[in-house]
Design an enzyme around this catalytic site. Sequence first.
Site, mmCIF file in Angstrom:
data_model
loop_
_atom_site.group_PDB
_atom_site.id
_atom_site.type_symbol
_atom_site.label_atom_id
_atom_site.label_comp_id
_atom_site.label_asym_id
_atom_site.label_seq_id
_atom_site.Cartn_x
_atom_site.Cartn_y
_atom_site.Cartn_z
ATOM 1 N N ARG A 20 -12.521 50.187 -74.173
ATOM 2 C CA ARG A 20 -12.494 48.771 -74.593
ATOM 3 C C ARG A 20 -11.725 48.589 -75.887
ATOM 4 O O ARG A 20 -10.902 47.678 -76.003
ATOM 5 C CB ARG A 20 -13.908 48.209 -74.750
ATOM 6 C CG ARG A 20 -14.566 47.900 -73.424
ATOM 7 C CD ARG A 20 -15.963 47.348 -73.622
ATOM 8 N NE ARG A 20 -16.746 48.327 -74.373
ATOM 9 C CZ ARG A 20 -17.694 48.035 -75.249
ATOM 10 N NH1 ARG A 20 -17.985 46.784 -75.522
ATOM 11 N NH2 ARG A 20 -18.358 48.976 -75.853
ATOM 12 N N ASN A 38 -17.687 46.050 -70.892
ATOM 13 C CA ASN A 38 -18.253 47.014 -69.949
ATOM 14 C C ASN A 38 -19.128 46.255 -68.964
ATOM 15 O O ASN A 38 -19.731 45.245 -69.312
ATOM 16 C CB ASN A 38 -19.118 48.050 -70.661
ATOM 17 C CG ASN A 38 -18.308 49.076 -71.407
ATOM 18 O OD1 ASN A 38 -17.131 49.284 -71.131
ATOM 19 N ND2 ASN A 38 -18.936 49.733 -72.354
#
Length: 93
Positions: A20, A38
């Site tokens: 990320r 996520n």
Amino acid sequence: MADKTLHLRIAGRVQGVGYRAWLCGEARSRGLTGWVRNRSDDTVEAVVSGPVDAVEAMVRLCREGPPAALVSGVETAAWDETLPDGFNGLPTL
């Protein structure tokens, strides 16, 4: 050139490896807007928006990911919902 917005679903070893943060940095460096988070199914979900060339380059990069990732697939789909300014990480869904 026109803008393009895509929804991405990235599978593989993509959680717990800095994916990320890496995606945020890559997207911001290309001037893209959108978000990344996520998912509880161990995938990473993102929306990227900007010039067509930059979005397509980001999708190609997402197929590789950061060094610790092992990407097994990236699904893409058109996205037409409103996006926040800038590029943001979101909580896990």
